[in-house]
Design a protein around this motif. Structure first.
Motif, short mmCIF file in Angstrom:
data_model
loop_
_atom_site.label_atom_id
_atom_site.label_comp_id
_atom_site.label_asym_id
_atom_site.label_seq_id
_atom_site.Cartn_x
_atom_site.Cartn_y
_atom_site.Cartn_z
N LEU A 42 0.81 -1.21 0.00
CA LEU A 42 0.00 0.00 0.00
C LEU A 42 0.85 1.27 0.00
CD1 LEU A 42 -2.96 -0.91 2.38
CD2 LEU A 42 -2.77 -1.17 -0.10
N ALA A 43 2.07 1.18 0.52
CA ALA A 43 2.96 2.34 0.49
C ALA A 43 3.30 2.72 -0.95
CB ALA A 43 4.24 2.05 1.27
N VAL A 44 3.55 1.71 -1.78
CA VAL A 44 3.86 1.99 -3.19
C VAL A 44 2.61 2.44 -3.93
CG1 VAL A 44 4.94 1.12 -5.28
CG2 VAL A 44 5.65 0.23 -3.06
N ALA A 45 1.47 1.82 -3.64
CA ALA A 45 0.22 2.23 -4.28
C ALA A 45 -0.06 3.70 -4.00
CB ALA A 45 -0.93 1.35 -3.80
N SER A 46 0.15 4.13 -2.76
CA SER A 46 -0.05 5.53 -2.41
C SER A 46 0.96 6.43 -3.11
CB SER A 46 0.05 5.70 -0.89
OG SER A 46 -0.04 7.07 -0.53
N TYR A 47 2.21 6.01 -3.14
CA TYR A 47 3.24 6.81 -3.81
C TYR A 47 2.85 7.04 -5.28
CZ TYR A 47 8.04 8.41 -4.78
OH TYR A 47 9.14 9.16 -5.12
N LEU A 48 2.35 6.00 -5.90
CA LEU A 48 1.92 6.14 -7.30
C LEU A 48 0.71 7.04 -7.42
CD1 LEU A 48 2.35 2.48 -8.57
CD2 LEU A 48 3.45 4.49 -9.56
#
Length: 402
Positions: A42-48
């Motif tokens: 979810l950290a990467v999903a948010s970053y994107l």
């Protein structure tokens, strides 16, 4: 001129959790990128969603190098697994688009074939030596020419690499599984089962083993020396790779080949390891090392120093990343081997297409782009489930490298 019109981020758990980026151009061309970071999806999903997608809209999808520099240098805060995984997703999706626009599979855009197929290894394991030997036999009967061997250390729960089901997937639901670890017990036991594999099956195939960052440099040197008669293809991640200089001590004491890099995400993380020839195989991967653009740079540097490729390819890479990896593997001159575990049936319902396996080798698709399609409707049947990788604790209760 074509522009990026839409960029969507999907999080789904078909068999395991994947984060997928889908970029659509004003001409209707679609590109896919993998943005999965095991246990921190979810950290990467948010970053994107929150930081990169707004920057993509209206940009020229053909300017892949410029986009990579824009997202990397333009953020000021550089590197790290979350940033580099997000950049990887964008980069891979743009290569997918470029291949489709050109009407060519991506490997043709990377210079064409250097080989006919990509040698792979898969994971044999067992709760004891006997069960491991049976599993090695199973993989050899399936045509694999390279097999990784792991067995549970007696009376030590949480041994790395032992499969519980059809596929090895260490990420569990809810909170992290805290597993005990005993280094001396491992050092005493692991050489015995590797010797048993060679005694039963001989030397007509490649045998690999993953230490999984668990040893100090001196302990790793001791292990590498002990297994030299087994002629391992490599010992993987013998010690944590943050300290690149630590591999010098291992090198001084053993001729067992060394592979590392799956948790590293830039050319600077492996620079000393490569340029001082402290490793034999670099295991950086498309999804965590900045996509095809940056991974190719790492592989080109490695080629100058006789270091070969051996990219991470566990089930936490979606079929999009696996396809991208094989396109690069088939093109680079210093390819060594590719990890390959396959995917769960549920995963293959969502991700369609990709490379094919035959006689222990993967072969890239010949369709334009990466050759993988994402079924959004199928993904909706598999909502996100939080899953964490385990945490290892020594027998005295202190945290150890997992």
């Amino acid at each position: 001129m074509s522009k990026i019109e839409r960029a969507e981020v999907f999080v789904a758990s078909p068999g395991r959790t994947f984060v997928t980026l889908r970029i659509t151009t004003s001409d209707g061309v679609v590109g896919l990128g993998d943005a999965t970071l095991n246990g921190r999806e979810l950290a990467v999903a948010s970053y994107l969603r929150d930081h990169l997608v707004p920057l993509l809209i209206g940009k020229d999808p053909a300017r892949i190098e410029d986009m990579w520099q824009y997202l990397y240098k333009g953020a000021y805060w550089r590197r790290g697994p979350v940033t580099m995984t997000a950049i990887s997703a964008v980069d891979t999706a743009l290569w997918d688009i470029k291949g489709k626009v050109a009407g060519l599979p991506v490997y043709q855009l990377l210079g064409g074939r250097s080989r006919d197929g990509v040698l792979v290894y898969s994971h044999a394991s067992g709760r004891d030596t006997a069960e491991l030997l049976d599993d090695v036999e199973r993989f050899l009967s399936l045509g694999y020419k390279a097999v990784r061997a792991q067995a549970a250390v007696p009376e030590v729960g949480g041994t790395y690499g032992v499969r519980k089901g059809k596929l090895y997937e260490p990420a569990a639901t809810a909170l992290p599984d805290e597993q005990p670890w005993d280094t001396e017990a491992y050092l005493n036991f692991a050489p015995t089962y590797l010797e048993a594999v060679r005694e039963r099956f001989g030397f007509g195939f490649h045998l690999l083993h993953d230490v999984h960052h668990r040893l100090t440099p001196l302990e790793a040197a001791r292990f590498g020396k002990a297994v030299e008669p087994c002629r391992l293809y490599w010992m993987e991640d013998p010690t944590p790779a943050e300290n690149q200089e630590a591999f010098r001590l291992i090198r001084q004491h053993t001729t067992t080949p060394i592979a590392t890099g799956e948790v590293l995400n830039s050319i600077w993380d492996v620079q000393t390891l490569i340029t001082e020839q402290l490793i034999d195989y670099v295991r950086t991967t498309v999804v965590h090392a900045g996509g095809l653009t940056h991974l190719r740079r790492i592989f080109d540097l490695a080629a100058l120093y006789g270091v070969r490729t051996g990219s991470h390819g566990a089930t936490d890479l979606s079929p999009v990343s696996m396809a991208a990896a094989v396109h690069l593997d088939v093109a680079v001159p210093n390819f060594g081997i590719q990890e390959y575990m396959g995917h769960a049936d549920e995963t293959l319902e969502v991700f369609r297409g990709g490379p094919t396996l035959a006689a222990g080798m993967l072969h890239p698709t010949e369709v334009p782009g990466l050759g993988v399609e994402y079924d959004e409707k199928a993904a909706e049947r598999y909502p996100y489930e939080a899953r964490y990788l385990p945490v290892a604790r020594r027998l005295d209760g202190s945290v150890h490298d997992w």
